[in-house]
Design an enzyme around this catalytic site. Structure first.
Site, PDB file in Angstrom:
ATOM      1  N   SER A 252       0.846  -1.196   0.000  1.00  0.00           N
ATOM      2  CA  SER A 252       0.000   0.000   0.000  1.00  0.00           C
ATOM      3  C   SER A 252       0.874   1.236   0.000  1.00  0.00           C
ATOM      4  CB  SER A 252      -0.903  -0.006   1.220  1.00  0.00           C
ATOM      5  OG  SER A 252      -0.123   0.330   2.357  1.00  0.00           O
ATOM      6  N   LYS A 253       0.212   2.384  -0.032  1.00  0.00           N
ATOM      7  CA  LYS A 253       0.947   3.649  -0.041  1.00  0.00           C
ATOM      8  C   LYS A 253       1.852   3.774   1.173  1.00  0.00           C
ATOM      9  CE  LYS A 253      -1.588   6.472  -3.107  1.00  0.00           C
ATOM     10  NZ  LYS A 253      -2.303   7.634  -3.458  1.00  0.00           N
ATOM     11  N   ARG A 254       1.426   3.167   2.269  1.00  0.00           N
ATOM     12  CA  ARG A 254       2.229   3.243   3.490  1.00  0.00           C
ATOM     13  C   ARG A 254       3.624   2.681   3.295  1.00  0.00           C
ATOM     14  NH1 ARG A 254      -0.882   0.055   7.733  1.00  0.00           N
ATOM     15  NH2 ARG A 254      -1.471  -0.786   5.744  1.00  0.00           N
ATOM     16  N   GLY A 256       5.463   3.188   0.901  1.00  0.00           N
ATOM     17  CA  GLY A 256       6.263   4.109   0.087  1.00  0.00           C
ATOM     18  C   GLY A 256       6.254   3.745  -1.387  1.00  0.00           C
TER      19      GLY A 256
END
Ligand code: GLU
Length: 481
Positions: A252-254, A256
């Site tokens: 996910s975006k978490r 990076g």
């Protein structure tokens, strides 16, 4: 049979790494088989689709080196085909108008949940009489179109990655909506939904192999039913593993990792990115070979060697692959790639007026780059940015006799310093002061660069000298002592 595959992104965001990896696999498969790779833009969701995302998707694919043989084909330009297919399903009695309101659907779900059942549509409108339909219409209700799903059906296919996959009709959530309610008078039906549009397109485009992420497996089961209902041949399916974070979660975006754009901004080369994505879920026949171009991978690519298990995104590996490509780029080309990163760091870069110097700089820092973005920090001293002396550099400069060494070098620097002269100065000072060469080199590095580590000292000195900054920097070092 000519192999025909497609990548079918929705332009609701920038090109994501997962979509890009699916595109890579489709491209490799098409090229290996001498087939066609088609780009289809799934833009039926008018609210979330944007032309700039379509633009971004195309430029991202091109940046990675993926070319397509047909397309882009836009679903919004094909609405008539979807309407025709919906009409066919209605005519065959395989689909029907459903009037259940969203509030009623919500109540249905709540009751099911209270009974600990999986939420599903209970097919309540499947056999409405003409009178019931007319009554609903008179109430002003709007009809969606639902496709009948037989709960007793077992859907089986031989997945090219996962082997035999079996899905129960009863696990597909009841009769599925294939078109939203019409919004305007002129519309035959409302917005066609994903599964219907995909199947209609894949039939029309004569897609032979559908290669896409594992998150689409349930859709595949539904789509097989639609192929059958429309009397079409079912293509082969290959579901590629998800890309996972280091911790094994869905990426996910978490983590990076977002769009291909971001990777570009982070300083990755397109060749390295494409190479790395090829390895995200595929093992080449010679598993020790890790560096290859897309064309080389295409020669060997087979879906049978795509892994079932999720592919962990490994930043260290991507960095390593990137550095392998970076270190092979000749200075005259590397300089072009580095200019934007130097400019972004606000360094004065005049590529036309100062090309030779910039090329030498690229040659100097090239071997220590992992990403293109490293160029800023690796070269900031050479662009005359202020030096920050590390503790060990200061300690070095404080050693007995070092002040004299630096002073001696300062006095010896001629107007035109070249490599031979620079080495000669060091030799002369070494002999005159009767010290070891290592001491001079270390001290000079500390004085010039502010640190005891860094790229080739003589080359750095020459580059600084050409810019005319060496003296002031040496003087400043002297003052530190
Ligand atoms: N628009 C779908 C997606 O982006 C396409 C999936 C498919 O390949 O059928 O996930």
């Amino acid at each position: 049979m000519t192999v025909r595959v497609r990548i079918a992104p929705s332009p609701t965001g920038n090109l994501h790494v997962g979509t890009a990896r699916t595109a890579v696999f489709n491209w490799l498969f098409a090229r290996h088989q001498g087939g066609k790779f088609i780009l289809r833009i799934e833009d039926t969701d008018k609210e979330r689709s944007r032309p700039e995302y379509t633009e971004n998707i195309q430029s991202g694919l091109t940046w990675l080196g993926l070319d397509w043989d047909e397309g882009p084909i836009f679903q919004t330009q094909r609405i008539d085909f979807y309407d025709k297919a919906i009409q066919t399903l209605l005519d065959k009695g395989l689909a029907y108008r459903s009037y259940t309101s969203s509030e009623e659907l919500e109540q249905m779900r709540e009751k099911q949940m209270a009974r600990h059942q999986a939420p599903r549509y209970d097919n309540r409108d499947r056999d409405l009489s003409a009178e019931q339909q007319a009554a609903y219409e008179a109430e002003g209700r709007k009809a969606v179109i639902r496709f009948k799903i037989d709960d007793a059906r077992e859907i089986v296919w031989n997945d090219m990655v996962r082997g035999e996959v079996v899905w129960k009709g009863s696990d597909l959530g009841g009769d599925m909506v294939v078109a939203r309610a019409a919004e305007t008078e002129g519309e035959a039906f409302g917005q066609p939904l994903y599964n219907l549009a995909v199947v209609v397109d894949d039939i029309d485009m004569q897609i032979t192999h559908v290669i896409r992420g594992e998150d689409h497996i349930a859709n595949t089961a539904k789509q097989i039913l639609l192929y059958e209902a429309l009397g079409a041949t079912v293509p082969e399916f290959a579901h590629t593993p998800l890309i996972l974070s280091q911790e094994g979660r869905k990426l996910s975006k978490r983590d990076g990792v977002t769009s291909i754009d971001e990777f570009k901004k982070m300083g990755f080369l397109p060749e390295a990115m494409a190479n790395y994505m090829t390895l995200l879920g595929w093992t080449p026949p010679d598993s020790t070979q890790e560096i290859f171009t897309l064309a080389e991978a295409a020669e060997k690519f087979e879906l049978e060697r795509v892994n079932k298990a999720g592919a962990k995104f490994d930043w260290d590996k991507l960095d390593w692959i990137n550095s392998q490509y970076l270190h092979k780029i000749p200075a005259e080309k590397l300089v072009e790639l580095l200019v934007p990163y130097w400019q972004e760091a606000d360094y004065q870069v005049d590529i036309d007026g100062n090309r030779a110097w910039l090329e030498q700089l690229a040659a100097l820092i090239g071997p220590s780059l992992t990403r293109l973005t490293d160029a800023a920090k690796e070269s900031h001293l050479l662009f005359g940015e202020s030096v920050e002396y590390t503790d060990d550099a200061i300690a070095q400069l404080k050693l007995a006799g070092v002040k004299e060494l630096i002073q001696a070098i300062l006095e010896a620097i001629p107007a035109n310093l070249d490599e031979t002269e620079a080495k000669a100065i060091i030799d002369r000072v070494m002999k005159a002061q009767n010290v070891k060469k290592g001491l001079i080199m270390k001290s000079l590095r500390a004085a010039l660069m502010g640190s005891l580590q860094g790229p080739d000292l003589i080359q750095s000195w020459l580059l600084l000298n050409q810019k005319g900054w060496d003296r002031s920097r040496l003087l400043r070092s002297l003052n530190q002592i």
